[in-house]
Design an enzyme around this catalytic site. Sequence first.
Site, short mmCIF file in Angstrom:
data_model
loop_
_atom_site.label_atom_id
_atom_site.label_comp_id
_atom_site.label_asym_id
_atom_site.label_seq_id
_atom_site.Cartn_x
_atom_site.Cartn_y
_atom_site.Cartn_z
N GLU A 141 36.76 -7.69 -4.16
CA GLU A 141 38.06 -8.36 -4.22
C GLU A 141 37.77 -9.85 -4.22
O GLU A 141 37.48 -10.44 -3.18
CB GLU A 141 38.91 -7.97 -3.00
CG GLU A 141 39.26 -6.48 -2.92
CD GLU A 141 40.39 -6.10 -3.88
OE1 GLU A 141 41.13 -6.99 -4.33
OE2 GLU A 141 40.53 -4.90 -4.17
N CYS A 144 44.29 -16.12 -1.65
CA CYS A 144 43.59 -15.69 -2.87
C CYS A 144 44.55 -15.57 -4.04
O CYS A 144 44.16 -15.79 -5.18
CB CYS A 144 42.89 -14.37 -2.64
SG CYS A 144 43.97 -13.07 -2.06
P1 NAD Z 1 32.80 -16.19 0.85
O1 NAD Z 1 32.42 -15.44 -0.36
O2 NAD Z 1 32.16 -17.50 1.13
O3 NAD Z 1 32.55 -15.31 2.16
C1 NAD Z 1 33.09 -14.00 2.33
C2 NAD Z 1 32.23 -13.23 3.31
O4 NAD Z 1 30.93 -13.04 2.76
C3 NAD Z 1 32.02 -13.88 4.67
O5 NAD Z 1 32.12 -12.89 5.68
C4 NAD Z 1 30.61 -14.42 4.58
O6 NAD Z 1 29.94 -14.50 5.82
C5 NAD Z 1 29.93 -13.39 3.71
N1 NAD Z 1 28.76 -13.89 2.97
C6 NAD Z 1 28.50 -15.15 2.59
N2 NAD Z 1 27.34 -15.21 1.89
C7 NAD Z 1 26.89 -13.93 1.84
C8 NAD Z 1 25.75 -13.33 1.22
N3 NAD Z 1 24.85 -14.03 0.56
N4 NAD Z 1 25.60 -12.00 1.33
C9 NAD Z 1 26.53 -11.25 1.99
N5 NAD Z 1 27.61 -11.76 2.59
C10 NAD Z 1 27.79 -13.09 2.51
O7 NAD Z 1 34.38 -16.33 0.75
P2 NAD Z 1 35.37 -17.12 1.70
O8 NAD Z 1 35.15 -18.59 1.52
O9 NAD Z 1 35.33 -16.56 3.08
O10 NAD Z 1 36.78 -16.71 1.07
C11 NAD Z 1 37.38 -17.39 0.04
C12 NAD Z 1 37.24 -16.66 -1.27
O11 NAD Z 1 37.68 -15.34 -1.14
C13 NAD Z 1 38.12 -17.25 -2.36
O12 NAD Z 1 37.41 -17.24 -3.59
C14 NAD Z 1 39.30 -16.29 -2.45
O13 NAD Z 1 39.98 -16.26 -3.66
C15 NAD Z 1 38.63 -15.01 -2.16
N6 NAD Z 1 39.59 -14.05 -1.64
C16 NAD Z 1 39.91 -12.96 -2.38
C17 NAD Z 1 40.85 -12.06 -1.90
C18 NAD Z 1 41.25 -10.83 -2.66
O14 NAD Z 1 41.95 -10.01 -2.10
N7 NAD Z 1 40.82 -10.65 -3.90
C19 NAD Z 1 41.45 -12.28 -0.66
C20 NAD Z 1 41.09 -13.42 0.06
C21 NAD Z 1 40.16 -14.28 -0.43
#
Ligand code: NAD
Length: 470
Positions: free
Chosen positions: A216, A250
Amino acid sequence: MNQGIEEHLRVALEQQRAAFASETFPTLAVRRDRLARVRQMTEKHAQDLAAAIAQDFENRARQETLLTEVFTVQSAVRHAISHLPGWMKTRRVPTAMHFWPARNRLLRQPLGVVGVVSPWNYPYYLAMAPALAALAAGNRVLIKPSELTPATSELMARMVREHFAPEEMQVIVGDADVGRAFTSLPFDHLFFTGSTAVGRIVAQAAAKNLTPVTLELGGKSPALVDRSADIGVTAERLAFGKLLNAGQTCVAPDYVLAPREMVAPLVDAVLGRVRAMYPTLAHNPDYTSIVSPRHHARLQGLLDDAKAKGARLVPTHTEAPGGRKLVPHLVLDVTEQMTVMQEEIFGPLLPIVAYDKPEEALAYIQRHDRPLALYWFGRDAAAQRHAMEQTHAGGVTVNDCIWHLGQEEQPFGGVGASGIGSYHGEWGFRTFSKEKPIFEQTRFAGTKLFYPPYGATFDRMIGMLKKIAG
Ligand code: NAD
């Protein structure tokens, strides 16, 4: 990356695997009880969640948390509890005549242990919504929430510990390194919500184990304003959709495409609506702060870059909001060379792009990555149908923003760069189930007529099949 956490992760997974092996098809009562416990803990800790999230963000309105984190989880639980009997039912499916009297059926079976990785922007809802769908489908769940909301993640871990055995559901807190270790575990399904960049890394980690993934992700979700749109209504709904959680949503409208002659009145109307919703920013508890200094600086950088490249910045307020609050800005005269038109904004900045012909606007959307959401404003039904057929998006709200996300009777998920797979309601249940086809043969079966040694009987049968297929 310390060894302790890797060991802790491995043990947690093995514990859940063993528990699943002893209960591979939880009864309706067991599943409903788990969902009821999600409901109880959400109810009991609603105010704690609002406080923890406000602490993590510096400021987030209690009302926004009650609507977007507490109510959303409660309504998903209620929906799942009432529909579970239907979802769990084994489906009778048709059987081609030449296999009669054998019968086909489809068993919806839990996968096993599901991993959920969640982001910071709606830290409770985006962890718990996939988790409760996985529980409804009969799975065990490990959750890795975001390190950017430490108070909420710790609270969630405590809530889950109080209401669930660790072999049912467990929260493991930690940063990106823990995320990396977590996503390299051989889960039966991995559900990731976050950025497209990290989504790519997660998909690669999961591929090593052939773990199926749901991604997502985010992207730039356009709001397309048709010439037939009502400017006042459009402006008000854009203002709400953009400034809920200060744009850190998002499915927030990322930018607007509007007919050139409507841009000026739309700007005036959006400014008016924003000021009516948020008369002040600084001491206004309704207006959410940016989650971290780094994100605040990133958004300021988008404004600086746009200005340096010739954009016109229109702030909605002249006051200094203080702390990590950022003044909402409309950004006009943008070009594709500006970073604000390249990256997902994820904050209270709203570029407005003028178009002359509707085809230009549709072509702009088609030329870019497929977005998570698309908003279309207008009253011209033919124009709406044309726009829906000409563009791809994870989901659409017509004449409003955000609300398609709240539909339990519709799938929620991205397409292309905005994600893979979907959940909500029955779609979530199916994401976390193996739909196992079962073909049950009868004692006397016509298929015997195809056995060797081949001869006249086989030739007659294949002739008959040809006619059936013909
Ligand atoms: P992010 O991708 O930075 O982090 C998400 C999660 O992944 C966190 O728990 C983080 O610790 C973990 N993570 C980070 N690096 C990782 C790695 N290398 N391997 C595994 N896990 C890792 O995202 P964010 O900044 O927390 O959220 C914002 C983003 O999420 C925006 O792009 C937004 O659009 C998207 N988002 C999408 C939805 C949806 O439903 N499609 C909902 C909310 C947010």
